[in-house]
Design a protein around this motif. Structure first.
Motif, PDB file in Angstrom:
ATOM      1  N   LEU A   1      34.631  34.740  30.141  1.00 48.42           N
ATOM      2  CA  LEU A   1      34.237  34.405  31.510  1.00 48.42           C
ATOM      3  C   LEU A   1      34.948  33.160  32.020  1.00 48.42           C
ATOM      4  CD1 LEU A   1      30.382  35.066  31.404  1.00 48.42           C
ATOM      5  CD2 LEU A   1      32.108  36.349  32.683  1.00 48.42           C
ATOM      6  N   ALA A   2      35.083  32.172  31.164  1.00 45.47           N
ATOM      7  CA  ALA A   2      35.753  30.935  31.570  1.00 45.47           C
ATOM      8  C   ALA A   2      37.220  31.177  31.885  1.00 45.47           C
ATOM      9  CB  ALA A   2      35.612  29.873  30.479  1.00 45.47           C
ATOM     10  N   ALA A   3      37.814  32.177  31.254  1.00 49.58           N
ATOM     11  CA  ALA A   3      39.234  32.459  31.463  1.00 49.58           C
ATOM     12  C   ALA A   3      39.485  33.214  32.767  1.00 49.58           C
ATOM     13  CB  ALA A   3      39.792  33.264  30.296  1.00 49.58           C
ATOM     14  N   LYS A   4      38.446  33.789  33.350  1.00 49.08           N
ATOM     15  CA  LYS A   4      38.618  34.507  34.619  1.00 49.08           C
ATOM     16  C   LYS A   4      38.956  33.502  35.707  1.00 49.08           C
ATOM     17  CE  LYS A   4      37.233  38.657  33.377  1.00 49.08           C
ATOM     18  NZ  LYS A   4      38.159  39.706  33.229  1.00 49.08           N
ATOM     19  N   SER A   5      39.911  33.864  36.515  1.00 46.74           N
ATOM     20  CA  SER A   5      40.299  32.950  37.582  1.00 46.74           C
ATOM     21  C   SER A   5      39.503  33.229  38.835  1.00 46.74           C
ATOM     22  CB  SER A   5      41.793  33.097  37.887  1.00 46.74           C
ATOM     23  OG  SER A   5      42.020  34.266  38.647  1.00 46.74           O
ATOM     24  N   ASP A   6      39.507  32.261  39.734  1.00 51.47           N
ATOM     25  CA  ASP A   6      38.874  32.435  41.037  1.00 51.47           C
ATOM     26  C   ASP A   6      39.627  33.443  41.888  1.00 51.47           C
ATOM     27  OD1 ASP A   6      36.940  30.574  40.383  1.00 51.47           O
ATOM     28  OD2 ASP A   6      38.049  28.916  41.258  1.00 51.47           O
ATOM     29  N   PHE A   7      40.800  33.807  41.449  1.00 52.78           N
ATOM     30  CA  PHE A   7      41.609  34.757  42.202  1.00 52.78           C
ATOM     31  C   PHE A   7      41.175  36.199  41.970  1.00 52.78           C
ATOM     32  CE2 PHE A   7      44.423  31.074  41.642  1.00 52.78           C
ATOM     33  CZ  PHE A   7      44.618  30.763  42.988  1.00 52.78           C
ATOM     34  N   THR A   8      40.273  36.420  41.042  1.00 55.10           N
ATOM     35  CA  THR A   8      39.848  37.779  40.740  1.00 55.10           C
ATOM     36  C   THR A   8      39.261  38.460  41.975  1.00 55.10           C
ATOM     37  OG1 THR A   8      39.440  37.189  38.445  1.00 55.10           O
ATOM     38  CG2 THR A   8      38.394  39.198  39.234  1.00 55.10           C
ATOM     39  N   THR A   9      38.448  37.751  42.722  1.00 56.34           N
ATOM     40  CA  THR A   9      37.827  38.335  43.908  1.00 56.34           C
ATOM     41  C   THR A   9      38.865  38.672  44.963  1.00 56.34           C
ATOM     42  OG1 THR A   9      35.788  37.133  43.478  1.00 56.34           O
ATOM     43  CG2 THR A   9      36.098  37.976  45.705  1.00 56.34           C
ATOM     44  N   ILE A  10      39.733  37.742  45.284  1.00 58.41           N
ATOM     45  CA  ILE A  10      40.738  38.009  46.311  1.00 58.41           C
ATOM     46  C   ILE A  10      41.704  39.091  45.852  1.00 58.41           C
ATOM     47  CG2 ILE A  10      42.388  36.194  45.683  1.00 58.41           C
ATOM     48  CD1 ILE A  10      41.488  37.326  49.242  1.00 58.41           C
ATOM     49  N   ARG A  11      42.000  39.114  44.550  1.00 59.31           N
ATOM     50  CA  ARG A  11      42.850  40.160  44.003  1.00 59.31           C
ATOM     51  C   ARG A  11      42.235  41.535  44.265  1.00 59.31           C
ATOM     52  NH1 ARG A  11      43.634  37.865  38.852  1.00 59.31           N
ATOM     53  NH2 ARG A  11      45.550  36.796  39.254  1.00 59.31           N
ATOM     54  N   GLU A  12      40.931  41.633  44.055  1.00 55.32           N
ATOM     55  CA  GLU A  12      40.246  42.910  44.268  1.00 55.32           C
ATOM     56  C   GLU A  12      40.193  43.263  45.758  1.00 55.32           C
ATOM     57  OE1 GLU A  12      38.758  46.477  43.406  1.00 55.32           O
ATOM     58  OE2 GLU A  12      39.622  45.056  41.992  1.00 55.32           O
ATOM     59  N   VAL A  13      39.965  42.292  46.604  1.00 60.18           N
ATOM     60  CA  VAL A  13      39.973  42.538  48.052  1.00 60.18           C
ATOM     61  C   VAL A  13      41.338  43.066  48.486  1.00 60.18           C
ATOM     62  CG1 VAL A  13      39.893  41.412  50.329  1.00 60.18           C
ATOM     63  CG2 VAL A  13      38.149  40.891  48.608  1.00 60.18           C
ATOM     64  N   LYS A  14      42.393  42.413  48.008  1.00 57.31           N
ATOM     65  CA  LYS A  14      43.747  42.868  48.355  1.00 57.31           C
ATOM     66  C   LYS A  14      43.984  44.287  47.859  1.00 57.31           C
ATOM     67  CE  LYS A  14      46.303  38.507  48.546  1.00 57.31           C
ATOM     68  NZ  LYS A  14      47.459  37.807  47.965  1.00 57.31           N
ATOM     69  N   TRP A  15      43.545  44.591  46.631  1.00 53.39           N
ATOM     70  CA  TRP A  15      43.764  45.932  46.090  1.00 53.39           C
ATOM     71  C   TRP A  15      43.025  46.979  46.918  1.00 53.39           C
ATOM     72  CZ3 TRP A  15      47.266  48.427  43.948  1.00 53.39           C
ATOM     73  CH2 TRP A  15      47.033  49.673  43.358  1.00 53.39           C
ATOM     74  N   GLN A  16      41.802  46.677  47.316  1.00 49.00           N
ATOM     75  CA  GLN A  16      41.054  47.618  48.146  1.00 49.00           C
ATOM     76  C   GLN A  16      41.756  47.842  49.484  1.00 49.00           C
ATOM     77  OE1 GLN A  16      38.558  49.566  47.100  1.00 49.00           O
ATOM     78  NE2 GLN A  16      38.976  48.582  45.128  1.00 49.00           N
TER      79      GLN A  16
ATOM     80  N   CYS B   1      46.968  44.253  35.473  1.00 50.31           N
ATOM     81  CA  CYS B   1      46.256  45.231  34.646  1.00 50.31           C
ATOM     82  C   CYS B   1      46.755  45.197  33.204  1.00 50.31           C
ATOM     83  CB  CYS B   1      46.390  46.634  35.235  1.00 50.31           C
ATOM     84  SG  CYS B   1      45.362  46.890  36.696  1.00 50.31           S
ATOM     85  N   THR B   2      48.053  45.062  33.018  1.00 46.14           N
ATOM     86  CA  THR B   2      48.623  44.971  31.673  1.00 46.14           C
ATOM     87  C   THR B   2      48.106  43.725  30.963  1.00 46.14           C
ATOM     88  OG1 THR B   2      50.600  46.177  32.343  1.00 46.14           O
ATOM     89  CG2 THR B   2      50.794  44.799  30.377  1.00 46.14           C
ATOM     90  N   SER B   3      48.103  42.611  31.674  1.00 46.75           N
ATOM     91  CA  SER B   3      47.620  41.352  31.110  1.00 46.75           C
ATOM     92  C   SER B   3      46.132  41.432  30.769  1.00 46.75           C
ATOM     93  CB  SER B   3      47.875  40.218  32.101  1.00 46.75           C
ATOM     94  OG  SER B   3      47.269  39.034  31.683  1.00 46.75           O
ATOM     95  N   GLU B   4      45.353  41.998  31.666  1.00 44.88           N
ATOM     96  CA  GLU B   4      43.911  42.111  31.433  1.00 44.88           C
ATOM     97  C   GLU B   4      43.609  43.054  30.268  1.00 44.88           C
ATOM     98  OE1 GLU B   4      41.267  40.311  32.878  1.00 44.88           O
ATOM     99  OE2 GLU B   4      43.078  39.186  33.401  1.00 44.88           O
ATOM    100  N   ALA B   5      44.404  44.100  30.117  1.00 41.39           N
ATOM    101  CA  ALA B   5      44.206  45.016  28.990  1.00 41.39           C
ATOM    102  C   ALA B   5      44.427  44.281  27.670  1.00 41.39           C
ATOM    103  CB  ALA B   5      45.147  46.210  29.106  1.00 41.39           C
TER     104      ALA B   5
END
Length: 118
Positions: free
Chosen positions: A28-43, A79-83
């Protein structure tokens, strides 16, 4: 049979639960604050555009199509990095469950945290 320091852990199950939680907390600590905006952009990419992508295109002085292409390429890399990170998390938890002592469990957490830092 493994010996456990009663002052720290009364049982192997308690030690395992503690170190499994440490792995989850590190993830959880490694998750960036960019995760939300990344998902918004993907949607927005999936929808063919949206306000965030249009604002990015305007800010960069490029077309919406160029931003969509850029976000798509970035998404594949992410996605590759997260995997890889998820694989490391699962391996760490397996190592904790198989460990013979809290010291081994601790070492598995430390190794996982080191992998996250790279």
């Amino acid at each position: 049979m493994a010996k456990f320091n009663v002052a720290r852990f009364a049982s192997q199950e308690e030690a395992i639960a503690h170190y499994l939680d440490q792995v989850d907390q590190a993830a959880l600590a490694a998750k960036s604050d960019f995760t939300t905006i990344r998902e918004v952009k993907w949607q927005e990419v999936l929808a063919g555009g949206g306000p965030v992508l249009r604002a990015e295109a305007e800010a960069l002085g490029c077309t919406l199509a160029e931003v969509i292409q850029s976000v798509t390429v970035a998404r594949k890399a992410w996605c590759t990095s997260e995997a890889a990170k998820e694989s490391a998390r699962i391996k760490a938890k397996a190592a904790i469950r198989e460990a013979q002592s809290p010291a081994d469990m601790h070492a598995a957490v430390q190794q996982y945290c080191a992998e996250l830092a790279t």
